[in-house]
Scaffold this motif. Structure first.
Motif, PDB file in Angstrom:
ATOM      1  N   HIS A 288      39.815  38.202  47.488  1.00  0.00           N
ATOM      2  CA  HIS A 288      40.642  37.108  48.017  1.00  0.00           C
ATOM      3  C   HIS A 288      41.351  36.429  46.866  1.00  0.00           C
ATOM      4  CE1 HIS A 288      37.876  37.917  51.159  1.00  0.00           C
ATOM      5  NE2 HIS A 288      36.899  37.447  50.444  1.00  0.00           N
ATOM      6  N   PHE A 289      40.574  35.902  45.962  1.00  0.00           N
ATOM      7  CA  PHE A 289      41.095  35.253  44.770  1.00  0.00           C
ATOM      8  C   PHE A 289      39.896  34.955  43.896  1.00  0.00           C
ATOM      9  CE2 PHE A 289      40.152  30.600  45.072  1.00  0.00           C
ATOM     10  CZ  PHE A 289      39.336  30.696  46.172  1.00  0.00           C
ATOM     11  N   THR A 290      40.170  34.797  42.615  1.00  0.00           N
ATOM     12  CA  THR A 290      39.057  34.487  41.723  1.00  0.00           C
ATOM     13  C   THR A 290      39.306  33.125  41.097  1.00  0.00           C
ATOM     14  OG1 THR A 290      38.851  36.829  41.270  1.00  0.00           O
ATOM     15  CG2 THR A 290      37.719  35.339  39.768  1.00  0.00           C
ATOM     16  N   PRO A 291      38.514  32.133  41.486  1.00  0.00           N
ATOM     17  CA  PRO A 291      38.739  30.818  40.901  1.00  0.00           C
ATOM     18  C   PRO A 291      38.347  30.817  39.419  1.00  0.00           C
ATOM     19  CG  PRO A 291      37.101  30.718  42.667  1.00  0.00           C
ATOM     20  CD  PRO A 291      37.388  32.152  42.406  1.00  0.00           C
TER      21      PRO A 291
END
Lengths: 323, 323
Positions: B320-323
């Motif tokens: 999804h996304f990598t914070p």
């Protein structure tokens, strides 16, 4: 995907518990519940704009998302042990994550809680924490144990968090930051101290217990409904902080206490003759305690004035919505 | 506030477990972990528009939010026991809640899982479930146990969920509902069957295990990273359903399997000489199993063609996304 934030917090809370056999980084955590103990579990979600104001400091959000769950464990008399964290964030914001982790880990370390799992996802800002603790078999502080004749007690002071919120909303963020009473109230809103030590001290002493998260009327109402009893609250006895009294009149303080919420104090009942023992134990646990009323036969929760006459109260506590 | 939905599900799953000392309705649940067992815990969030399409049937969402967590427990070889549910809903929608509860409770009952706590809040649609299970002390299926020389296996078939998603996206919702292959693929997307029985059967048999949620390359990559080994996947051996083959060519099937995700099959490694025993035990557990490669020295996960030559693969699984 989920490893960065979760890993950031894990390293800040590592080594606190030898009972974590396998923690963050596998499909699930493996944990040792000590023999003779029961598992205690709860979960709570905080959504931006519903449970906290947009612009809330990430560190405060990290702290509070864990605090509200430790407060639920405290209300059972449990000792906190482990937590799982699900954070949903609109964008990958490293600075936000770092500060969130700082606040979460600071409270976790203070209570010996290890982060053992989690999930980071993209979406509108919200946090769900699951807290796990332990309690000796046979001990607990259920909601359903209140008896007619019990005295009702509350820890700490009531209404501070809602007072802070009221000031924030009327003056806007960034104001009142140098006004010591407002700073103190805001700390109560943003970094509530879960009453874990008080909950432990009340084991085998209180008959019933709940944490005050939705306002005294609503939460004491839950105790009464579960126990099949009523309650009378002595309005003159409600404990308010000096800071709340400095900023609001008596009527406002009472309204905040009865129907405000976000206090995270413990409200409990116990036989009146144990008052001295309760005061001694809670003083020992570093916690103020006030007797605020008594459990009676019936089903209603009434607020009484100095003459013992019932006074009109707002109907219920803080409700988001009921699906 | 939180009692309606949670209570709706609780009554649908009540009586399934005598080890729930105190369930929904108090500050926290009180649970008995059997002597000689460890607690296994995991949590997963699903956000609308990120993990599921807007318009997903509420019953499917209820089912899947629990299924993805039971899949994580299965990958540890754990037996599921209890769940906590945090549902955030934009509006109080009784029909949505009822159907969500139906789907959640149907899967919970099938696996003997009791809902013991939860929270319902207002906000953008998302669900976070925490699943708790148990595992005998000394047994588990960690990611870190793979050894060079191990054979790699996968349960069931790969790529079906992503195939369904691809068809949905190209044709739009409400289409293909009478086309049996598409119906079958969509069931795999919306109501994945967590491989709990397979996980139990693999205790003390597999060296390492993970559930395939982000695509085979990414998830096998996690096993290899945790174990300090590499892997070779035999592309000819990947198991595809007849329905997926009917709708897509071989290249698409392979892409879905390697980097699609949402399969919720188990990928595990074990000594090659135990293949017959593995097949017998998993057949017994009602589960297809396929040998798809081997663990090798090194650090890379490579896909090999029929001649044993490495072929180019997409870089990673679903992120999804990598914070």
């Amino acid at each position: 995907m989920e490893f960065d934030l979760i890993e950031t917090i894990r390293v800040r809370t590592q080594g606190v518990r030898p009972d974590v056999v396998l923690g963050v980084g596998d499909d699930a955590a493996l944990l040792d519940v000590p023999a003779g103990q029961r598992l205690v579990a709860c979960t709570d979600t905080m959504v931006e704009g519903v449970h906290f104001l947009p612009g809330t400091a990430p560190g405060d959000l990290g702290w509070k998302s864990l605090a509200v769950n430790l407060s639920d464990l405290a209300a059972m008399g449990a000792e906190p042990a482990w937590a799982l964290l699900a954070l949903t964030l609109p964008t990958a914001d490293a600075r936000f994550v770092e500060r969130f982790a700082d606040g979460f880990a600071e409270l976790a370390r203070a209570h010996g809680v290890a982060l053992v799992g989690g999930d980071t996802t993209q979406g509108p800002l919200s946090v769900t924490v699951t807290a796990l603790g332990t309690l000796p078999i046979g001990e607990s502080l259920p909601r359903a144990g209140a008896c007619a004749g019990d005295a009702i007690f509350v820890t700490g002071t009531l209404g501070d968090a809602v007072g802070a919120l009221r000031l924030l909303r009327s003056r806007g963020p960034g104001t009142g930051e140098r006004n010591p009473p407002e700073v103190a109230l805001r700390a109560r809103l943003n970094r509530p101290e879960p009453r874990v030590a008080a909950g432990l001290a009340l084991r085998a002493l209180a008959n019933a217990c709940i944490d005050v998260s939705d306002g005294l009327l609503a939460d004491l109402g839950h105790v009464c409904a579960a126990s099949g009893v009523g309650a009378e609250i002595d309005m003159e006895a409600l404990p308010f902080s000096a800071e709340l009294r400095a900023a609001f009149d008596e009527a406002a303080c009472r309204e905040f206490a009865l129907s405000g919420g976000d206090d995270y104090e413990l409200c409990f009942t116990a036989p009146a003759q144990r008052q001295a023992e309760i005061e001694a134990r809670l003083t020992n646990a570093g916690c103020r305690v006030t007797r605020i009323g008594c459990i009676v036969a019936g089903t209603s929760v009434r607020a009484l004035d100095a003459n013992g006459n019932a006074i009109a109260t707002p109907h219920a506590g803080w409700e988001h919505f009921t699906p």
